[in-house]
Enzyme design. Structure first.
Site, PDB file in Angstrom:
ATOM      1  N   ARG A 174      53.278 -49.136-111.681  1.00 44.99           N
ATOM      2  CA  ARG A 174      52.927 -48.035-112.222  1.00 44.99           C
ATOM      3  C   ARG A 174      53.008 -47.431-110.795  1.00 44.99           C
ATOM      4  O   ARG A 174      52.899 -46.171-110.711  1.00 44.99           O
ATOM      5  CB  ARG A 174      50.996 -48.210-112.054  1.00 44.99           C
ATOM      6  CG  ARG A 174      49.978 -47.668-110.618  1.00 44.99           C
ATOM      7  CD  ARG A 174      49.870 -46.361-112.444  1.00 44.99           C
ATOM      8  NE  ARG A 174      49.286 -45.113-112.209  1.00 44.99           N
ATOM      9  CZ  ARG A 174      48.616 -45.078-112.893  1.00 44.99           C
ATOM     10  NH1 ARG A 174      47.589 -45.973-113.015  1.00 44.99           N
ATOM     11  NH2 ARG A 174      47.930 -43.460-112.372  1.00 44.99           N
ATOM     12  N   TYR A 177      56.544 -44.361-109.599  1.00 46.22           N
ATOM     13  CA  TYR A 177      55.971 -42.747-109.928  1.00 46.22           C
ATOM     14  C   TYR A 177      55.475 -41.869-108.403  1.00 46.22           C
ATOM     15  O   TYR A 177      55.904 -41.129-108.098  1.00 46.22           O
ATOM     16  CB  TYR A 177      54.990 -42.480-111.020  1.00 46.22           C
ATOM     17  CG  TYR A 177      54.602 -41.366-110.736  1.00 46.22           C
ATOM     18  CD1 TYR A 177      55.417 -40.083-111.442  1.00 46.22           C
ATOM     19  CD2 TYR A 177      53.501 -40.378-110.392  1.00 46.22           C
ATOM     20  CE1 TYR A 177      54.875 -38.439-111.252  1.00 46.22           C
ATOM     21  CE2 TYR A 177      52.905 -38.777-110.465  1.00 46.22           C
ATOM     22  CZ  TYR A 177      53.771 -38.183-110.923  1.00 46.22           C
ATOM     23  OH  TYR A 177      53.033 -37.341-110.741  1.00 46.22           O
ATOM     24  N   ALA A 178      54.755 -43.202-108.326  1.00 46.81           N
ATOM     25  CA  ALA A 178      53.614 -42.545-106.753  1.00 46.81           C
ATOM     26  C   ALA A 178      55.233 -42.587-105.509  1.00 46.81           C
ATOM     27  O   ALA A 178      54.961 -41.791-105.019  1.00 46.81           O
ATOM     28  CB  ALA A 178      52.802 -43.224-105.751  1.00 46.81           C
ATOM     29  N   LEU A 227      42.964 -37.232-121.294  1.00 44.57           N
ATOM     30  CA  LEU A 227      42.273 -35.539-121.770  1.00 44.57           C
ATOM     31  C   LEU A 227      42.598 -35.724-123.661  1.00 44.57           C
ATOM     32  O   LEU A 227      42.122 -35.797-124.061  1.00 44.57           O
ATOM     33  CB  LEU A 227      42.550 -34.246-121.332  1.00 44.57           C
ATOM     34  CG  LEU A 227      42.375 -33.453-121.832  1.00 44.57           C
ATOM     35  CD1 LEU A 227      40.031 -33.308-121.388  1.00 44.57           C
ATOM     36  CD2 LEU A 227      42.434 -31.487-121.876  1.00 44.57           C
ATOM     37  N   ASP A 325      45.740 -48.768-111.509  1.00 43.41           N
ATOM     38  CA  ASP A 325      45.194 -48.167-111.513  1.00 43.41           C
ATOM     39  C   ASP A 325      44.198 -47.597-110.488  1.00 43.41           C
ATOM     40  O   ASP A 325      44.661 -48.198-109.095  1.00 43.41           O
ATOM     41  CB  ASP A 325      43.980 -48.492-112.008  1.00 43.41           C
ATOM     42  CG  ASP A 325      44.065 -47.268-113.400  1.00 43.41           C
ATOM     43  OD1 ASP A 325      43.860 -46.158-113.155  1.00 43.41           O
ATOM     44  OD2 ASP A 325      43.057 -47.510-114.509  1.00 43.41           O
TER      45      ASP A 325
HETATM   46  C1  UGA Z   1      48.026 -38.794-113.796  1.00 45.09           C
HETATM   47  C2  UGA Z   1      49.462 -39.025-113.117  1.00 45.09           C
HETATM   48  O1  UGA Z   1      49.858 -40.533-112.721  1.00 45.09           O
HETATM   49  C3  UGA Z   1      48.868 -38.152-111.478  1.00 45.09           C
HETATM   50  O2  UGA Z   1      50.306 -37.933-111.238  1.00 45.09           O
HETATM   51  C4  UGA Z   1      48.876 -37.223-111.169  1.00 45.09           C
HETATM   52  O3  UGA Z   1      48.342 -36.014-110.783  1.00 45.09           O
HETATM   53  C5  UGA Z   1      47.502 -37.289-113.119  1.00 45.09           C
HETATM   54  O4  UGA Z   1      47.388 -37.673-113.951  1.00 45.09           O
HETATM   55  C6  UGA Z   1      47.030 -35.646-113.540  1.00 45.09           C
HETATM   56  O5  UGA Z   1      46.773 -35.354-113.908  1.00 45.09           O
HETATM   57  O6  UGA Z   1      46.665 -34.566-112.396  1.00 45.09           O
HETATM   58  P1  UGA Z   1      45.711 -40.190-113.805  1.00 45.09           P
HETATM   59  O7  UGA Z   1      45.043 -39.826-113.855  1.00 45.09           O
HETATM   60  O8  UGA Z   1      45.481 -42.341-113.953  1.00 45.09           O
HETATM   61  O9  UGA Z   1      46.978 -40.026-113.412  1.00 45.09           O
HETATM   62  O10 UGA Z   1      45.936 -40.708-115.780  1.00 45.09           O
HETATM   63  P2  UGA Z   1      45.512 -40.117-116.639  1.00 45.09           P
HETATM   64  O11 UGA Z   1      46.034 -41.002-117.636  1.00 45.09           O
HETATM   65  O12 UGA Z   1      45.079 -39.375-117.390  1.00 45.09           O
HETATM   66  O13 UGA Z   1      44.117 -41.524-116.595  1.00 45.09           O
HETATM   67  C7  UGA Z   1      43.022 -41.577-116.092  1.00 45.09           C
HETATM   68  C8  UGA Z   1      42.365 -42.614-115.732  1.00 45.09           C
HETATM   69  O14 UGA Z   1      42.092 -42.492-117.702  1.00 45.09           O
HETATM   70  C9  UGA Z   1      42.646 -44.187-116.031  1.00 45.09           C
HETATM   71  O15 UGA Z   1      42.601 -44.619-114.577  1.00 45.09           O
HETATM   72  C10 UGA Z   1      42.820 -44.643-116.911  1.00 45.09           C
HETATM   73  O16 UGA Z   1      43.270 -46.041-117.100  1.00 45.09           O
HETATM   74  C11 UGA Z   1      42.160 -44.559-117.824  1.00 45.09           C
HETATM   75  N1  UGA Z   1      42.581 -43.951-119.549  1.00 45.09           N
HETATM   76  C12 UGA Z   1      43.644 -43.186-119.951  1.00 45.09           C
HETATM   77  C13 UGA Z   1      41.486 -44.142-120.224  1.00 45.09           C
HETATM   78  O17 UGA Z   1      39.949 -44.902-120.187  1.00 45.09           O
HETATM   79  N2  UGA Z   1      41.565 -44.399-121.832  1.00 45.09           N
HETATM   80  C14 UGA Z   1      42.803 -43.701-122.108  1.00 45.09           C
HETATM   81  O18 UGA Z   1      42.884 -43.115-122.965  1.00 45.09           O
HETATM   82  C15 UGA Z   1      43.688 -42.883-121.479  1.00 45.09           C
END
Ligand code: UGA
Length: 376
Positions: A174, A177-178, A227, A325
């Site tokens: 994971r 990327y970071a 989203l 995460d």
């Molecule tokens: C991602 C990128 O890795 C970052 O670089 C970026 O800045 C960020 O999105 C962003 O949109 O700005 P992250 O927030 O972890 O980071 O990405 P998401 O896939 O949107 O996940 C957000 C959280 O929702 C995570 O905890 C993930 O486990 C959770 N998630 C995601 C769910 O519970 N269900 C899903 O269907 C998808």
């Protein structure tokens, strides 16, 4: 109306300089990644502020029609000679190209590292050699799992020039990327301090809005960010999947507020140069389970039907091995407030109806054509 257009102008800069356009912004800006979610909102906002733009991306479909101030260029940034040409022509470069989808970090890590580091090193070198202002989009993810101060103690917020960057072990891919993003930040910073590169680094915190990401099997492959993943489930009448119960927290900022922050950077070079800025909205800090509930409600307000369902899954079920995460991610925005006058305004509840409406308009007919009527 976009905040970027409605704000009172307090731009800095010498208007007698040929490299400066209206309001002190650079006269010509190359936007790399102009066809992505953020680029497709940023380019029109910059053009409305009077900038000439070279809008570059492999595809510019999301950008929509643009006026004469925008030169459209459908090309990958590794096309031979392209970066040289753009850096020569333009006074500033906004670099947005990235693979920024967590589903890829542990499944295609080498491509992620190349897209976010290797492919961009030549750009940093060119901007350094030609003295061009590089406005580079990094990520909040450089902070890692949660906020930590310089001694590793937990902090409520993540602070640009004070927080430690707390990544997981190497087998937790994971963090590929970071780590790539962090290394590029360090290359940019060192190029600035030791070789005179004018730069600004932006760390976006979960920007959401119309046109974000893609819907699986319609205009993209794999799993989009949360989203779009939730909107896909709502539009298809499927369960919204909550990783580990959805207790992780994110602070969501509306795209218009975010673009306002970027426009402020572009128009305030003397306040922004040499700095790293968090751009996010700490007031919109929610758990992912709360986001699912709010989005479900906003969707039902527009599409009648059964209440959306959620289902808990493990991270490994959804993403495979090597996922990890961030538990929480709250930006400290004091620097952006003080230096740029940045004030994100839109509460989550206010932004969701427009976002939901955009996904329904763009995707509901396509989904209906494939699988029958939209669930309702
Ligand atoms: C991602 C990128 O890795 C970052 O670089 C970026 O800045 C960020 O999105 C962003 O949109 O700005 P992250 O927030 O972890 O980071 O990405 P998401 O896939 O949107 O996940 C957000 C959280 O929702 C995570 O905890 C993930 O486990 C959770 N998630 C995601 C769910 O519970 N269900 C899903 O269907 C998808």
């Amino acid at each position: 109306m976009n905040n970027a257009d409605s704000e009172a102008d307090e731009a800095t800069g010498d208007l007698g300089d040929r490299t400066l356009g209206a309001r002190g912004a650079p006269a010509r800006i190359a936007v790399l990644g102009a066809g992505g979610f953020i680029g497709s909102h940023l380019v029109p906002a910059l053009a409305r502020r009077g900038c000439e733009i070279d809008a570059v991306d492999a595809t510019l479909a999301k950008l929509g029609p643009t006026d004469a101030r925008v030169r459209r260029l459908e090309a990958r940034i590794d096309r031979p000679g392209l970066l040289e040409e753009l850096v020569d022509r333009c006074d500033a470069v906004v670099s947005l190209t990235a693979l920024c989808n967590p589903a890829l970090y542990n499944t295609r890590p080498l491509e992620v590292i190349d897209a976010n580091y290797t492919d961009l090193v030549p750009l940093v070198k060119l901007c350094t050699a030609r003295g061009r202002w590089l406005i580079h989009f990094s990520t909040c993810e450089v902070y890692g799992r949660a906020g930590r101060d310089g001694d590793g103690r937990p902090t409520a917020r993540m602070i640009e020039d004070a927080s430690a960057l707390w990544l997981g072990p190497v087998h937790r891919e994971r963090w590929s990327y970071a780590c790539a993003k962090q290394l590029l930040e360090r290359v940019i910073f060192a190029s600035g301090r030791h070789h005179g590169l004018p730069f600004t680094i932006v760390r976006p915190f979960n920007v959401i809005g119309p046109r974000m990401d893609f819907l699986p099997d319609i205009d993209g492959e794999g799993r989009p960010r949360v989203l779009a993943a939730f909107m896909s489930a709502l539009l298809r009448g499927e369960d919204l999947l909550l990783v580990d119960g959805g207790r992780q927290r994110r602070s969501f900022i509306f795209i218009d507020d975010f673009v306002d922050g970027v426009v402020r950077i572009v128009e305030r070079r003397s306040a922004a140069e040499g700095e790293i800025f968090n751009l996010g909205n700490p007031a919109n800090d929610v758990t992912i389970a709360e986001l699912a509930a709010l989005l479900g409600r906003a969707y039902r307000a527009q599409v009648l039907g059964a209440a959306p369902r959620t289902r808990v899954v493990t991270a490994e079920e959804l993403y495979g091995v090597g996922y990890d995460d961030s538990e929480e991610r709250v930006p400290d925005i004091a620097k952006a407030e003080a230096r740029l006058g940045f004030r994100p305004r839109t509460p989550l509840l206010e932004m969701l109806p427009a976002i939901v409406a955009d996904y329904i308009e763009r995707y509901a007919p396509l989904i209906a054509a494939r699988v029958g009527p939209v669930p309702g």
